[in-house]
Scaffold this active site. Sequence first.
Site, PDB file in Angstrom:
ATOM      1  N   HIS A 145     -31.855  17.338  12.972  1.00 34.26           N
ATOM      2  CA  HIS A 145     -31.501  16.535  11.800  1.00 34.26           C
ATOM      3  C   HIS A 145     -30.896  15.208  12.227  1.00 34.26           C
ATOM      4  CE1 HIS A 145     -31.309  20.760  10.413  1.00 34.26           C
ATOM      5  NE2 HIS A 145     -31.788  20.284   9.287  1.00 34.26           N
TER       6      HIS A 145
ATOM      7  N   HIS B 240     -22.950  24.999   2.335  1.00 35.98           N
ATOM      8  CA  HIS B 240     -23.969  25.452   3.294  1.00 35.98           C
ATOM      9  C   HIS B 240     -24.168  26.965   3.243  1.00 35.98           C
ATOM     10  CE1 HIS B 240     -26.732  24.808   6.561  1.00 35.98           C
ATOM     11  NE2 HIS B 240     -26.069  25.612   7.383  1.00 35.98           N
TER      12      HIS B 240
ATOM     13  N   ALA C 264     -34.590  23.407   2.860  1.00 34.71           N
ATOM     14  CA  ALA C 264     -33.688  23.811   1.785  1.00 34.71           C
ATOM     15  C   ALA C 264     -33.298  22.542   1.051  1.00 34.71           C
ATOM     16  CB  ALA C 264     -32.453  24.479   2.377  1.00 34.71           C
TER      17      ALA C 264
ATOM     18  N   GLU D  85     -27.127  15.173  12.648  1.00 38.42           N
ATOM     19  CA  GLU D  85     -26.539  15.721  13.877  1.00 38.42           C
ATOM     20  C   GLU D  85     -26.309  14.625  14.917  1.00 38.42           C
ATOM     21  OE1 GLU D  85     -28.226  19.740  15.124  1.00 38.42           O
ATOM     22  OE2 GLU D  85     -29.751  19.038  13.719  1.00 38.42           O
TER      23      GLU D  85
ATOM     24  N   SER E  40     -33.449  25.214   6.937  1.00 38.74           N
ATOM     25  CA  SER E  40     -32.188  25.956   6.945  1.00 38.74           C
ATOM     26  C   SER E  40     -32.325  27.296   6.238  1.00 38.74           C
ATOM     27  CB  SER E  40     -31.097  25.160   6.219  1.00 38.74           C
ATOM     28  OG  SER E  40     -30.819  23.985   6.912  1.00 38.74           O
TER      29      SER E  40
ATOM     30  N   MET F  53     -31.834  16.833   3.439  1.00 43.45           N
ATOM     31  CA  MET F  53     -31.410  16.025   4.593  1.00 43.45           C
ATOM     32  C   MET F  53     -32.407  16.108   5.745  1.00 43.45           C
ATOM     33  SD  MET F  53     -27.420  17.241   4.592  1.00 43.45           S
ATOM     34  CE  MET F  53     -26.504  17.475   3.063  1.00 43.45           C
ATOM     35  N   SER F  54     -33.674  16.321   5.424  1.00 44.87           N
ATOM     36  CA  SER F  54     -34.651  16.489   6.517  1.00 44.87           C
ATOM     37  C   SER F  54     -36.050  16.084   6.057  1.00 44.87           C
ATOM     38  CB  SER F  54     -34.664  17.953   6.979  1.00 44.87           C
ATOM     39  OG  SER F  54     -35.205  18.779   5.964  1.00 44.87           O
TER      40      SER F  54
HETATM   41  N1  HPA Z   1     -28.148  18.203  -1.197  1.00 44.66           N
HETATM   42  C1  HPA Z   1     -28.607  17.803   0.003  1.00 44.66           C
HETATM   43  N2  HPA Z   1     -29.165  18.636   0.870  1.00 44.66           N
HETATM   44  C2  HPA Z   1     -29.266  19.921   0.530  1.00 44.66           C
HETATM   45  C3  HPA Z   1     -28.804  20.398  -0.701  1.00 44.66           C
HETATM   46  C4  HPA Z   1     -28.205  19.477  -1.619  1.00 44.66           C
HETATM   47  O1  HPA Z   1     -27.776  19.822  -2.731  1.00 44.66           O
HETATM   48  N3  HPA Z   1     -29.060  21.723  -0.739  1.00 44.66           N
HETATM   49  C5  HPA Z   1     -29.652  22.031   0.434  1.00 44.66           C
HETATM   50  N4  HPA Z   1     -29.787  20.949   1.207  1.00 44.66           N
END
Ligand code: HPA
Length: 272
Positions: A81, A247, A111, A84, A28, A212-213
Amino acid sequence: MYELIEQSRAAIAERILVKPRVGLILGSGLGDLADDLDQVAVVPYADIPGFHAPKVPGHRGELAVGLMGSCPVAVMRGRFHFYEGYSMQEVAFPVRVLKAIGCDTLIVTNAAGGLRPDWQVGDIMQISDQIFLPGMIGNHPLRGENDERLGPRFPGVVGAFENDLVPIAHAVAATQGTTLREGVYCMLSGPSFESAAEIRMLRVWGADAVGMSTAPEVIVAIHSGMRVLGFSLITNLAIPDGSPANHAEVLATGEQAQPRFSALIHGILAHL
Ligand code: HPA
């Protein structure tokens, strides 16, 4: 699955100019990380069987194959993901295709929320290990019949992130004056960010970053015999009494870190 991999391989092979050795998955806000490829061919995901159009802002949805410096790479600008709605098999499918088009090394980026209060937003963490929570409770990309042509039934994942690329990454970061953290990445399914209690739990478990990935892609890369290097960009601090993650902040930090991250990846590839 084997036939679909072959169809995807063929769809890509007829359009690319170089045979890639390294697959790069951009997380991301990091989709512009490898925009400066030579001899590049760009294949929209819509043209690749088994790939999907991205739905998340910050993910571009194309595979770019070309030279990054002198290293032939296949860059996934955007990933799929679990949150999704895709199955873990669908999420990790592109890794099978990267392998099929010639990549023996996978560099994954994401990220993530930082779980260490002493870390800064914008820090880059080299992933030393992972906790694949959805996989541990049954959402696993290797669940179901195993095709021995793709890998073994019971792959070992101890040391998945330990290889000769790790010292190279740290040496390159040091010469570039980039702080490179090292730590354990924990994947949760999302899409909600963590509660304060969940953040406390993750810390006790030994996780340093949460996202989340990545974990299913890494599992499939290991299953297919690829060498894996992973990085998390700490886009926010996941601290129990801090402000909640969002986000927009994730994307903004990605954009800001892009030059540093890009230099690091270029520097690593120059050693391959
Ligand atoms: N938590 C989960 N996923 C993320 C985060 C977070 O704080 N930051 C970026 N992706």
